[in-house]
Design a protein around this motif. Structure first.
Motif, PDB file in Angstrom:
ATOM      1  N   ILE A  36      79.026 -10.657  -2.995  1.00 15.57           N
ATOM      2  CA  ILE A  36      78.411  -9.372  -2.166  1.00 15.57           C
ATOM      3  C   ILE A  36      77.043  -9.287  -2.642  1.00 15.57           C
ATOM      4  N   ASP A  37      76.599  -9.912  -3.877  1.00 16.72           N
ATOM      5  CA  ASP A  37      75.365  -9.623  -4.358  1.00 16.72           C
ATOM      6  C   ASP A  37      74.280 -10.408  -3.874  1.00 16.72           C
ATOM      7  N   ALA A  38      74.641 -11.648  -2.940  1.00 17.73           N
ATOM      8  CA  ALA A  38      73.727 -12.347  -2.206  1.00 17.73           C
ATOM      9  C   ALA A  38      72.466 -11.395  -1.776  1.00 17.73           C
ATOM     10  N   ALA A  39      71.279 -12.061  -1.982  1.00 18.26           N
ATOM     11  CA  ALA A  39      70.270 -11.267  -1.609  1.00 18.26           C
ATOM     12  C   ALA A  39      69.931 -10.682  -0.220  1.00 18.26           C
ATOM     13  N   LEU A  44      70.415  -5.257   2.853  1.00 16.32           N
ATOM     14  CA  LEU A  44      70.926  -4.532   3.646  1.00 16.32           C
ATOM     15  C   LEU A  44      71.561  -3.230   3.037  1.00 16.32           C
ATOM     16  N   ALA A  45      72.435  -3.507   2.035  1.00 17.62           N
ATOM     17  CA  ALA A  45      72.949  -2.350   1.473  1.00 17.62           C
ATOM     18  C   ALA A  45      72.178  -1.456   0.690  1.00 17.62           C
ATOM     19  N   SER A  46      71.014  -1.936   0.315  1.00 11.58           N
ATOM     20  CA  SER A  46      69.936  -1.260  -0.281  1.00 11.58           C
ATOM     21  C   SER A  46      68.880  -0.246   0.644  1.00 11.58           C
ATOM     22  N   GLU A  47      68.838  -1.023   1.794  1.00  9.58           N
ATOM     23  CA  GLU A  47      67.690  -0.368   2.704  1.00  9.58           C
ATOM     24  C   GLU A  47      68.226   0.322   4.093  1.00  9.58           C
ATOM     25  N   LEU A  48      69.489  -0.105   4.519  1.00 15.05           N
ATOM     26  CA  LEU A  48      70.072   0.444   5.721  1.00 15.05           C
ATOM     27  C   LEU A  48      70.576   2.224   5.474  1.00 15.05           C
ATOM     28  N   PRO A  49      71.100   2.493   4.561  1.00 12.48           N
ATOM     29  CA  PRO A  49      71.678   3.737   4.455  1.00 12.48           C
ATOM     30  C   PRO A  49      70.668   4.781   4.723  1.00 12.48           C
ATOM     31  N   ARG A  50      69.300   4.527   4.214  1.00 10.24           N
ATOM     32  CA  ARG A  50      68.180   5.510   4.684  1.00 10.24           C
ATOM     33  C   ARG A  50      67.905   5.541   6.091  1.00 10.24           C
ATOM     34  N   LEU A  51      68.478   4.538   6.783  1.00  7.51           N
ATOM     35  CA  LEU A  51      68.161   4.503   8.440  1.00  7.51           C
ATOM     36  C   LEU A  51      69.490   5.034   8.888  1.00  7.51           C
ATOM     37  N   GLY A  52      70.459   5.519   8.067  1.00  4.25           N
ATOM     38  CA  GLY A  52      71.511   6.077   8.540  1.00  4.25           C
ATOM     39  C   GLY A  52      72.573   5.219   9.132  1.00  4.25           C
ATOM     40  N   ILE A  53      72.723   4.270   8.176  1.00  2.61           N
ATOM     41  CA  ILE A  53      73.734   3.217   8.289  1.00  2.61           C
ATOM     42  C   ILE A  53      74.331   2.916   7.182  1.00  2.61           C
ATOM     43  N   THR A  54      75.633   3.467   6.903  1.00  4.15           N
ATOM     44  CA  THR A  54      76.470   3.044   5.821  1.00  4.15           C
ATOM     45  C   THR A  54      76.832   1.540   5.816  1.00  4.15           C
ATOM     46  N   VAL A  55      76.771   0.965   4.666  1.00  6.71           N
ATOM     47  CA  VAL A  55      76.964  -0.370   4.506  1.00  6.71           C
ATOM     48  C   VAL A  55      77.995  -0.525   3.428  1.00  6.71           C
ATOM     49  N   ALA A  56      79.266  -1.218   4.081  1.00  7.12           N
ATOM     50  CA  ALA A  56      80.262  -1.569   3.174  1.00  7.12           C
ATOM     51  C   ALA A  56      80.571  -2.969   2.916  1.00  7.12           C
ATOM     52  N   ARG A  57      80.317  -3.541   1.654  1.00  7.18           N
ATOM     53  CA  ARG A  57      80.232  -4.996   1.389  1.00  7.18           C
ATOM     54  C   ARG A  57      81.704  -5.268   0.989  1.00  7.18           C
TER      55      ARG A  57
END
Length: 218
Positions: A36-39, A44-57
């Motif tokens: 799950i640490d693939a670039a 996506l996990a780093s940037e999408l939450p600030r756009l209102g999208i929760t990311v679950a890897r």
């Protein structure tokens, strides 16, 4: 948030990066050759939450157990599906978009209807094994009955952007985004017009735009 999720194949793991006021949840699986640490997954996990999208890897049980070789596709689907209840709880009624990179994208395509996904994100979809174009996995890519986004490198030995685009031509609901100069791991040559940061930005922008198109009113 780091959660162990029991399955019949052993413990799996969800690493959740939550948006403050989430409008959707993106559930992502990893490939057979990495975690799950693939670039691209990490970006996506780093940037999408600030756009209102929760990311679950989602980390499959074989990775949690420290094994080096992925099991057969049916086992990957089993573990993924057995984690669905926990992900649905996390979504709490918000739209759920599924996806992943490589083998994880295949799992997402095969199970999208079962988990009632609103869309599917395929990062480096492995259209065929390297050097074996006759072993096409196109049928899996065409399984979802919801919109599909494919983000593909034009040097991917598992299927270039041009090949994937040609295979899905005329199919409604599938959008293909090219990552110029990228291979299956989304890595680019030093001579490429894009560097790693630009690739990550392209992936994030493509997925964010795709999710925005699936969530009315946002």
């Amino acid at each position: 948030m780091d959660l162990l999720v029991p399955t019949s194949l052993g413990d799996s793991r969800l690493v959740v990066d939550e948006a403050v006021d989430a409008r959707a949840v993106l559930w992502l699986g990893h490939g057979a050759g990495g975690g799950i640490d693939a670039a691209d997954l990490a970006a996506l996990a780093s940037e999408l939450p600030r756009l209102g999208i929760t990311v679950a890897r989602y980390e499959q049980p074989w990775r949690v157990a420290g094994l080096k070789v992925a099991p057969r596709p049916a086992a990957l689907d089993t573990a993924w599906l057995e984690a669905t209840r926990r992900v649905v709880e996390l979504a709490a009624g918000r739209p759920l978009i599924v996806g992943g990179r490589s083998a994880g994208a295949r799992v997402a395509c095969r199970t999208a209807s079962t988990v009632l996904a609103s869309g599917v994100v395929c990062l480096a979809f492995p259209l065929h094994p390297p050097g074996r174009p006759e072993k096409s996995r196109l049928t899996e890519l065409l399984l979802p009955e919801v919109p599909v986004l494919v983000v593909q490198g034009d040097r991917d030995p598992f299927g270039s952007t041009a090949l994937v685009t040609g295979e899905v031509a005329g199919r409604s609901g599938i959008r293909v985004v090219e990552v110029a100069g990228a291979d299956h791991g989304m890595k680019v040559l030093k001579s490429s017009t894009m560097d790693a940061a630009a690739v990550a930005s392209l992936v994030v922008d493509a997925v964010a735009g795709f999710v925005a198109g699936l969530v009315p009113g946002h």
